[in-house]
Design a protein around this motif. Structure first.
Motif, PDB file in Angstrom:
ATOM      1  N   PHE A   1       0.836  -1.203   0.000  1.00 41.38           N
ATOM      2  CA  PHE A   1       0.000   0.000   0.000  1.00 41.38           C
ATOM      3  C   PHE A   1       0.873   1.257   0.000  1.00 41.38           C
ATOM      4  O   PHE A   1       1.954   1.282   0.616  1.00 41.38           O
ATOM      5  CB  PHE A   1      -0.896   0.038   1.246  1.00 41.38           C
ATOM      6  CG  PHE A   1      -2.042  -0.949   1.217  1.00 41.38           C
ATOM      7  CD1 PHE A   1      -2.309  -1.724   0.091  1.00 41.38           C
ATOM      8  CD2 PHE A   1      -2.874  -1.090   2.325  1.00 41.38           C
ATOM      9  CE1 PHE A   1      -3.376  -2.626   0.072  1.00 41.38           C
ATOM     10  CE2 PHE A   1      -3.938  -1.987   2.321  1.00 41.38           C
ATOM     11  CZ  PHE A   1      -4.193  -2.759   1.181  1.00 41.38           C
ATOM     12  N   GLY A   2       0.371   2.310  -0.625  1.00 40.57           N
ATOM     13  CA  GLY A   2       1.039   3.605  -0.565  1.00 40.57           C
ATOM     14  C   GLY A   2       2.513   3.496  -0.967  1.00 40.57           C
ATOM     15  O   GLY A   2       2.843   2.985  -2.034  1.00 40.57           O
ATOM     16  N   GLY A   3       3.389   3.978  -0.086  1.00 42.32           N
ATOM     17  CA  GLY A   3       4.824   3.899  -0.355  1.00 42.32           C
ATOM     18  C   GLY A   3       5.298   2.465  -0.573  1.00 42.32           C
ATOM     19  O   GLY A   3       6.293   2.237  -1.282  1.00 42.32           O
ATOM     20  N   GLY A   4       4.605   1.499   0.012  1.00 45.15           N
ATOM     21  CA  GLY A   4       4.950   0.087  -0.215  1.00 45.15           C
ATOM     22  C   GLY A   4       4.726  -0.289  -1.667  1.00 45.15           C
ATOM     23  O   GLY A   4       5.530  -1.010  -2.278  1.00 45.15           O
ATOM     24  N   PHE A   5       3.639   0.216  -2.242  1.00 41.91           N
ATOM     25  CA  PHE A   5       3.379  -0.027  -3.663  1.00 41.91           C
ATOM     26  C   PHE A   5       4.394   0.742  -4.516  1.00 41.91           C
ATOM     27  O   PHE A   5       4.892   0.244  -5.527  1.00 41.91           O
ATOM     28  CB  PHE A   5       1.933   0.382  -3.980  1.00 41.91           C
ATOM     29  CG  PHE A   5       1.468   0.077  -5.379  1.00 41.91           C
ATOM     30  CD1 PHE A   5       2.030  -0.955  -6.128  1.00 41.91           C
ATOM     31  CD2 PHE A   5       0.442   0.815  -5.958  1.00 41.91           C
ATOM     32  CE1 PHE A   5       1.583  -1.237  -7.421  1.00 41.91           C
ATOM     33  CE2 PHE A   5      -0.004   0.545  -7.244  1.00 41.91           C
ATOM     34  CZ  PHE A   5       0.574  -0.480  -7.979  1.00 41.91           C
ATOM     35  N   GLU A   6       4.741   1.967  -4.075  1.00 39.64           N
ATOM     36  CA  GLU A   6       5.737   2.745  -4.823  1.00 39.64           C
ATOM     37  C   GLU A   6       7.090   2.021  -4.839  1.00 39.64           C
ATOM     38  O   GLU A   6       7.809   2.054  -5.833  1.00 39.64           O
ATOM     39  CB  GLU A   6       5.861   4.152  -4.215  1.00 39.64           C
ATOM     40  CG  GLU A   6       4.619   4.993  -4.513  1.00 39.64           C
ATOM     41  CD  GLU A   6       4.548   6.288  -3.715  1.00 39.64           C
ATOM     42  OE1 GLU A   6       4.664   6.213  -2.481  1.00 39.64           O
ATOM     43  OE2 GLU A   6       4.353   7.354  -4.307  1.00 39.64           O
ATOM     44  N   LEU A   7       7.391   1.326  -3.753  1.00 42.76           N
ATOM     45  CA  LEU A   7       8.622   0.536  -3.713  1.00 42.76           C
ATOM     46  C   LEU A   7       8.534  -0.634  -4.704  1.00 42.76           C
ATOM     47  O   LEU A   7       9.493  -0.936  -5.421  1.00 42.76           O
ATOM     48  CB  LEU A   7       8.818   0.030  -2.279  1.00 42.76           C
ATOM     49  CG  LEU A   7      10.151  -0.561  -1.880  1.00 42.76           C
ATOM     50  CD1 LEU A   7      11.310   0.356  -2.241  1.00 42.76           C
ATOM     51  CD2 LEU A   7      10.159  -0.844  -0.366  1.00 42.76           C
ATOM     52  N   VAL A   8       7.376  -1.271  -4.759  1.00 37.42           N
ATOM     53  CA  VAL A   8       7.175  -2.368  -5.722  1.00 37.42           C
ATOM     54  C   VAL A   8       7.382  -1.853  -7.145  1.00 37.42           C
ATOM     55  O   VAL A   8       7.979  -2.534  -7.991  1.00 37.42           O
ATOM     56  CB  VAL A   8       5.755  -2.974  -5.565  1.00 37.42           C
ATOM     57  CG1 VAL A   8       5.432  -3.925  -6.712  1.00 37.42           C
ATOM     58  CG2 VAL A   8       5.631  -3.697  -4.232  1.00 37.42           C
ATOM     59  N   LEU A   9       6.922  -0.619  -7.404  1.00 38.84           N
ATOM     60  CA  LEU A   9       7.049  -0.067  -8.758  1.00 38.84           C
ATOM     61  C   LEU A   9       8.504   0.220  -9.126  1.00 38.84           C
ATOM     62  O   LEU A   9       8.820   0.435 -10.289  1.00 38.84           O
ATOM     63  CB  LEU A   9       6.205   1.213  -8.900  1.00 38.84           C
ATOM     64  CG  LEU A   9       4.688   1.016  -8.799  1.00 38.84           C
ATOM     65  CD1 LEU A   9       3.969   2.366  -8.841  1.00 38.84           C
ATOM     66  CD2 LEU A   9       4.155   0.112  -9.906  1.00 38.84           C
ATOM     67  N   LEU A  10       9.396   0.220  -8.134  1.00 38.37           N
ATOM     68  CA  LEU A  10      10.822   0.411  -8.419  1.00 38.37           C
ATOM     69  C   LEU A  10      11.539  -0.913  -8.657  1.00 38.37           C
ATOM     70  O   LEU A  10      12.688  -0.919  -9.098  1.00 38.37           O
ATOM     71  CB  LEU A  10      11.507   1.150  -7.260  1.00 38.37           C
ATOM     72  CG  LEU A  10      11.094   2.614  -7.078  1.00 38.37           C
ATOM     73  CD1 LEU A  10      11.831   3.219  -5.894  1.00 38.37           C
ATOM     74  CD2 LEU A  10      11.375   3.413  -8.343  1.00 38.37           C
ATOM     75  N   ALA A  11      10.871  -2.020  -8.350  1.00 41.79           N
ATOM     76  CA  ALA A  11      11.501  -3.322  -8.611  1.00 41.79           C
ATOM     77  C   ALA A  11      11.435  -3.609 -10.105  1.00 41.79           C
ATOM     78  O   ALA A  11      10.607  -3.055 -10.822  1.00 41.79           O
ATOM     79  CB  ALA A  11      10.789  -4.404  -7.813  1.00 41.79           C
ATOM     80  N   ASP A  12      12.340  -4.484 -10.565  1.00 42.75           N
ATOM     81  CA  ASP A  12      12.404  -4.747 -12.007  1.00 42.75           C
ATOM     82  C   ASP A  12      11.537  -5.930 -12.412  1.00 42.75           C
ATOM     83  O   ASP A  12      10.978  -5.954 -13.497  1.00 42.75           O
ATOM     84  CB  ASP A  12      13.867  -4.978 -12.395  1.00 42.75           C
ATOM     85  CG  ASP A  12      14.707  -3.765 -11.989  1.00 42.75           C
ATOM     86  OD1 ASP A  12      14.350  -2.646 -12.404  1.00 42.75           O
ATOM     87  OD2 ASP A  12      15.664  -3.927 -11.213  1.00 42.75           O
ATOM     88  N   ILE A  13      11.481  -6.935 -11.554  1.00 43.34           N
ATOM     89  CA  ILE A  13      10.593  -8.086 -11.780  1.00 43.34           C
ATOM     90  C   ILE A  13       9.818  -8.265 -10.481  1.00 43.34           C
ATOM     91  O   ILE A  13      10.406  -8.206  -9.396  1.00 43.34           O
ATOM     92  CB  ILE A  13      11.400  -9.371 -12.113  1.00 43.34           C
ATOM     93  CG1 ILE A  13      12.216  -9.173 -13.398  1.00 43.34           C
ATOM     94  CG2 ILE A  13      10.463 -10.572 -12.261  1.00 43.34           C
ATOM     95  CD1 ILE A  13      13.070 -10.382 -13.787  1.00 43.34           C
ATOM     96  N   VAL A  14       8.507  -8.444 -10.591  1.00 42.25           N
ATOM     97  CA  VAL A  14       7.684  -8.560  -9.382  1.00 42.25           C
ATOM     98  C   VAL A  14       6.906  -9.868  -9.422  1.00 42.25           C
ATOM     99  O   VAL A  14       6.149 -10.125 -10.366  1.00 42.25           O
ATOM    100  CB  VAL A  14       6.687  -7.382  -9.273  1.00 42.25           C
ATOM    101  CG1 VAL A  14       5.841  -7.514  -8.002  1.00 42.25           C
ATOM    102  CG2 VAL A  14       7.418  -6.042  -9.300  1.00 42.25           C
ATOM    103  N   VAL A  15       7.136 -10.692  -8.403  1.00 38.46           N
ATOM    104  CA  VAL A  15       6.335 -11.910  -8.239  1.00 38.46           C
ATOM    105  C   VAL A  15       5.378 -11.633  -7.084  1.00 38.46           C
ATOM    106  O   VAL A  15       5.808 -11.268  -5.990  1.00 38.46           O
ATOM    107  CB  VAL A  15       7.214 -13.128  -7.881  1.00 38.46           C
ATOM    108  CG1 VAL A  15       6.362 -14.387  -7.773  1.00 38.46           C
ATOM    109  CG2 VAL A  15       8.325 -13.316  -8.912  1.00 38.46           C
ATOM    110  N   ALA A  16       4.081 -11.798  -7.339  1.00 35.48           N
ATOM    111  CA  ALA A  16       3.110 -11.512  -6.280  1.00 35.48           C
ATOM    112  C   ALA A  16       2.260 -12.741  -6.008  1.00 35.48           C
ATOM    113  O   ALA A  16       1.980 -13.546  -6.911  1.00 35.48           O
ATOM    114  CB  ALA A  16       2.210 -10.345  -6.686  1.00 35.48           C
TER     115      ALA A  16
END
Ligand code: CO8
Length: 257
Positions: A106-121
Motif C-alpha cells: 500500500f502507498g509507499g509500499g506499492f511505490e517501492l514495488v514499482l521500483l523493482a524490475d521483476i515482481v512476483v506476487a
C-alpha cells in the motif's frame, strides 16, 4: 535493536533484503528507507552481488509511509533531504531487483514495488494508494510511475478512490510480472534471482538502464541510448564468453567483465 532490513547472501551472488518491521506492517519510516538505501548503496559497489531479492515477509510487503512519523513530524518528513536522497538511491540501483510480494503493498509500499524490475506476487496480494484517505496523494513516485505503467484510467481510479486492486488486475496492468500461489512466492522469486545470477552482470545492468530510459526520454533518444549501451555490452569479455560458449555448445560462465 533488531535490524530494520534483514540481509542474507547466497554464494551465487543473490542478496536478499527483507523489510523487517512486522509490528508496524513494514511501514516505511525514514530509518527503514535509510537502511534499505544503505544496503543497496553497498550492494551497488560490491561486484559479488549480482541481483537483489526484496521482500516484506509472508504477511505483508508494506503498509506504506509511516503515518505515525508524519503525524509526529509533519511536513518535515517530506522536506528531509536525506529521505529524498535515500529514495533516489533505490531508484538508481543499477542491478536487477526482484520483489516478492505477499499480502498488501500500500502507498509507499506499492511505490517501492514499482521500483523493482521483476515482481512476483501472491495471487491474493493487494495493491493500493490509500493516501487520499489521509488527505494526501502519493509522494514517492506513485502518480508518475503507476500512470506510466498501468495507464491513466487505472491509476486515476486507484489514486482518487484509494481502493485496492487485486493481484490479477495488477498483473494485467503490468505492475506485476507474474503471480504465484500464496506460500510459493518466495520460492519462485528465488528461482528467478538464481537464474539472473547466472546471466552476464554487465549486460543485465545495461539492459535495465536501457529499459528505464524508456520512461524518461523520447523514443528517438531512447533508441540512440540503446545503441550506445549495446556497444558497451559488445566490448565485454562476457559477450565473448557468451558467443564462444554458443559455438562450443556448452553453458557460458559469465564473470562480470
Ligand atoms: N504507518 C504507521 N503505522 C502503521 C501503518 C503505517 N502506514 N500501517 C499500519 N501501522 C501500524 C498500526 O498503527 C498498528 O500499530 P499499533 O499496534 O501500535 O496500533 C500496527 O501497524 C498494525 O496495524 P493494523 O492493526 O491496522 O494491522 P492490520 O493487519 O489489521 O491492517 C493495514 C493492515 C490494512 C495495512 C492497515 O494497517 C492500514 O490500512 N494501514 C495504513 C495504510 C496506509 O494508509 N498507507 C498509506 C500511507 S501514506 C503513504 O504511503 C505515502 C504518503 C505520501 C508521502 C509522505 C512522505 C512523508
Amino acid at each position: 535493536m533488531t535490524d530494520l532490513i534483514e540481509k542474507s547472501r547466497s554464494d551465487e551472488g543473490v542478496l536478499r533484503l527483507t523489510l523487517n518491521r512486522p509490528e508496524a506492517r513494514n511501514a516505511l519510516s525514514r530509518a527503514l528507507i535509510a537502511a534499505l538505501a544503505a544496503a543497496l548503496r553497498e550492494a551497488a559497489s560490491d561486484d559479488s552481488v549480482r541481483v537483489v531479492l526484496l521482500s516484506g515477509g509472508e504477511k505483508q510487503f508494506s503498509a506504506g509511509a509511516d503515518i505515525k512519523e508524519f503525524i509526529a513530524e509533519g511536513g518535515a518528513v517530506l522536506e528531509s533531504p536525506q529521505r529524498t536522497e535515500d529514495w533516489s538511491a533505490i531508484e538508481r540501483f543499477p542491478k536487477p531487483i526482484v520483489a516478492a510480494v505477499e499480502g498488501y503493498a500500500f502507498g509507499g509500499g506499492f511505490e517501492l514495488v514499482l521500483l523493482a524490475d521483476i515482481v512476483v506476487a501472491a495471487d491474493n496480494a493487494r495493491f493500493a494508494f490509500p493516501e487520499v484517505n489521509l488527505g494526501l496523494l502519493p509522494g514517492d513516485g506513485g502518480t508518475q510511475r503507476a500512470t506510466r505503467i498501468g495507464g491513466k484510467a487505472l491509476a486515476m481510479k486507484m489514486i482518487l478512490t484509494g481502493e485496492p486492486i487485486d493481484a490479477a488486475t495488477a498483473l494485467a496492468a503490468g505492475f506485476v510480472s507474474e503471480l504465484a500461489a500464496p506460500g510459493a512466492v518466495t520460492a519462485r522469486a528465488e528461482a528467478l534471482t538464481a537464474l539472473l545470477a547466472t546471466k552476464p552482470p554487465i549486460a543485465l545492468r545495461l539492459a535495465k538502464a536501457a529499459m528505464l530510459a524508456a520512461y524518461e526520454v523520447p523514443l528517438a533518444a531512447g533508441l540512440i541510448q540503446e545503441r550506445q549501451l549495446i556497444a558497451r555490452a559488445f566490448a565485454t569479455e562476457d559477450r565473448l564468453e557468451g558467443v564462444t560458449a554458443f559455438k562450443e555448445k556448452r553453458p557460458p560462465v559469465f564473470r562480470g567483465r
